[in-house]
Scaffold this active site. Structure first.
Site, PDB file in Angstrom:
ATOM      1  CD  GLU A 293     -21.478  58.887   1.526  1.00 21.51           C
ATOM      2  OE1 GLU A 293     -21.873  59.766   1.273  1.00 21.51           O
ATOM      3  OE2 GLU A 293     -20.900  57.934   1.309  1.00 21.51           O
ATOM      4  CE  LYS A 360     -26.868  60.850  -1.719  1.00 22.38           C
ATOM      5  NZ  LYS A 360     -26.678  59.763  -0.117  1.00 22.38           N
ATOM      6  CB  CYS A 413     -24.411  56.652   0.260  1.00 23.26           C
ATOM      7  SG  CYS A 413     -25.193  56.196   1.361  1.00 23.26           S
TER       8      CYS A 413
END
Length: 536
Positions: A293, A360, A413
């Site tokens: 990430e 995301k 995440c």
């Protein structure tokens, strides 16, 4: 012995009762990673039942007092559980201690206090149906399972360290998640581990032993199912796919320091190209290189030299999949906010062309964006990620295609912690890719707990997971939750792995949480009927 312990807890009152609940909750947190001491639940869950038995004695002073006492027991148990299990969240506020350290007491105490409200509500609801015997264990388990599900959905949800993860303390015990998911494991786990509480009852011994025996059979059945499932041959690895997972181990405090961009980027290049064995030369035979990430301490599309270096790094036919911050002109410009930033995943071809991207969707509150920004900024609160205005959320979950491999569902995440939310609706990819940056939390239980939850997603979905974490723990996990290869926490390096193949959709994927809902409803109906019979 068991009667003595039960009597001791039942006769507690006031601060002693609350202290006992707090300690029992803290002990229960040891069932979570990295301790994995699931057996402590045979101590803590019966203790919770006995403490709630104690609230029955408060009915002499009024029903309301008894209900408040039950809610207090549930809250203190939950507060101990979450404080002991989530204390490490405070580490994130030490990365830039001069700006954020003052928020540690609020984060470390306020979050467990808020999450404990779900335990308080579960205890309160169960108290309405409370009576001696096995039924109270079933009712409390059903109530906790229901409120655990709500915790995973209310206000964007935060199902971290759900009770079911304590039951799934090893690969064998996590297999029933393919049938009932982590929330179902929570219900089964509570019944199994709280069942000894009935041994201290005054009802006929035969009935008490029958319930404990039934709970033992349920536990044995879970273990047997896990053993059979793990013994069966799974599908072969995906042919002609070879992954290189790169774990740079860059401390979060150094990542965004001006002047560090060059060495950080070069570390990625060096680790990606370094030979991993005597016969390994550069990236020969590697089809996909994976970086974690927000790998770049800059906006990649604004750095042509970085793109040129990626072009040089990748042999013909090799693809890079990486996390990156993405920027574009703001959809709704306003003074001081002319650019929208996204936490993204890029698929980059061997000529450094970005061919796929995902933004995301499920952002971390207070980390990546600030709820009620206008109000909280006036109070001096900022989001932890140093992005002007915080990250913007993507529009929808979607799968990506990397040439040479099956399509995959990107999970950035903590997007990986939400059951039944890790694949795009109506589509089934060939694998899950979890890119994360757990460096915020250092060498604490956090990264271990995150890995545990990612493994459960593999079991629930019947899909392999490739996990790349900046500081670890990076891993390749097959569709039954087995770790096929990994790099330990705090280690810089890379490892190669084939891509495990997907299995067919699991029963949990097909039916979701409906069996859990029906089980909870059935238990409460049974509890209501039994209580009316007892009263009459």
């Amino acid at each position: 012995m068991i009667h003595a312990v039960a009597d001791k807890l039942i006769l507690t009152w006031g601060w002693r009762r609350w202290s006992a609940a707090f300690v029992l909750g803290a002990v229960a947190s040891l069932s979570q990673a990295p301790c994995d001491w699931f057996f402590v639940l045979w101590l803590s869950f019966p203790g919770l039942v006995w403490l709630l038995d104690a609230t029955v004695t408060d009915e002499a002073d009024g029903k309301g007092r008894s209900l408040r006492a039950a809610a207090a027991v549930g809250w203190w148990f939950g507060f101990g559980y979450f404080l002991a299990g989530l204390w490490w969240i405070g580490s994130a506020f030490l990365v830039e201690a001069d700006a954020f350290a003052w928020m540690i007491p609020f984060a470390v105490l306020a979050m467990p206090a808020g999450l404990a409200l779900f335990f308080a509500a579960a205890a309160l609801l169960a108290r309405f149906f409370w009576m001696e015997g096995a039924i109270r264990v079933l009712v409390l388990g059903a109530s906790l399972a229901g409120f655990e599900w709500l915790r995973g959905h209310v206000l964007t949800g935060f199902p971290w360290n759900a009770i079911g993860y304590g039951f799934a303390a090893n690969t064998l015990m996590m297999q029933p998640a393919a049938l009932i998911g982590v929330y179902g494991l929570g219900l089964v786990g509570f019944i199994v581990f709280a069942s000894p509480a009935v041994l201290a009852d005054t009802s006929p011994l035969r009935g008490r032993l029958a319930f404990v025996g039934a709970a033992g059979v349920l536990f044995a059945g879970c273990l047997l199912y896990g053993a059979v499932r793990l013994a069966q041959d799974g599908p072969a690895d995906v042919p002609d796919v070879r992954l290189r997972i790169v774990q740079p181990n860059i401390p979060q405090a150094e990542k965004w320091v001006p002047g560090n961009e060059k060495w950080i980027f070069e570390r990625y290049l060096d680790l990606s190209a370094a030979p991993l064995g005597p016969e390994d030369t550069r990236l020969d035979g590697i089809t996909h290189v994976i970086w974690p990430e927000s790998a770049f301490p800059f906006i990649l599309t604004e750095q042509p030299r970085a793109l040129a270096a990626i072009d040089t790094l990748l042999p013909e036919g090799t693809v890079l999949i990486t996390g990156a911050a993405r920027a574009e002109p703001a959809a709704a410009p306003r003074p001081g906010h002319e650019t929208d930033y996204y936490n993204s995943v890029y698929v980059i071809a061997d000529d450094a062309t970005i061919i796929e991207a995902y933004d995301k969707v499920h952002l971390v509150p207070f980390g990546e964006y600030l709820p009620l920004r206008g109000l909280l900024t006036k109070l001096g609160v900022e989001n932890l990620v140093r992005v002007p205005g915080g990250f913007s959320a993507g529009y929808a979950r979607r799968d990506l295609t990397a040439p040479g491999a099956p399509s995959f569902s990107p999970l950035i995440c903590y997007e990986a912690i939400f059951p039944l939310s890790v694949v795009p609706q109506g589509k089934r990819p060939g694998w899950l890719l979890n890119l994360t940056n757990d460096s915020w939390f250092g060498d604490t239980p956090g990264p271990h707990q995150h890995l545990r939850q990612t493994r459960l997603r593999a079991v629930e979905e019947g899909l392999p997971v490739v996990r790349d974490a900046n500081t670890g723990i990076s891993a390749v996990i097959d569709a039954r939750g087995r770790v096929r290869g990994k790099l330990p926490l705090g280690h810089a390096g890379a490892f190669d792995s084939p891509l495990p193949a997907a299995e067919g959709p699991t029963i949990y994927v097909r039916v979701g949480d409906w069996p859990l809902v029906l089980s909870i409803m059935t238990i409460f109906v049974l509890g209501g009927v039994r209580r009316r019979q007892r009263v009459s």
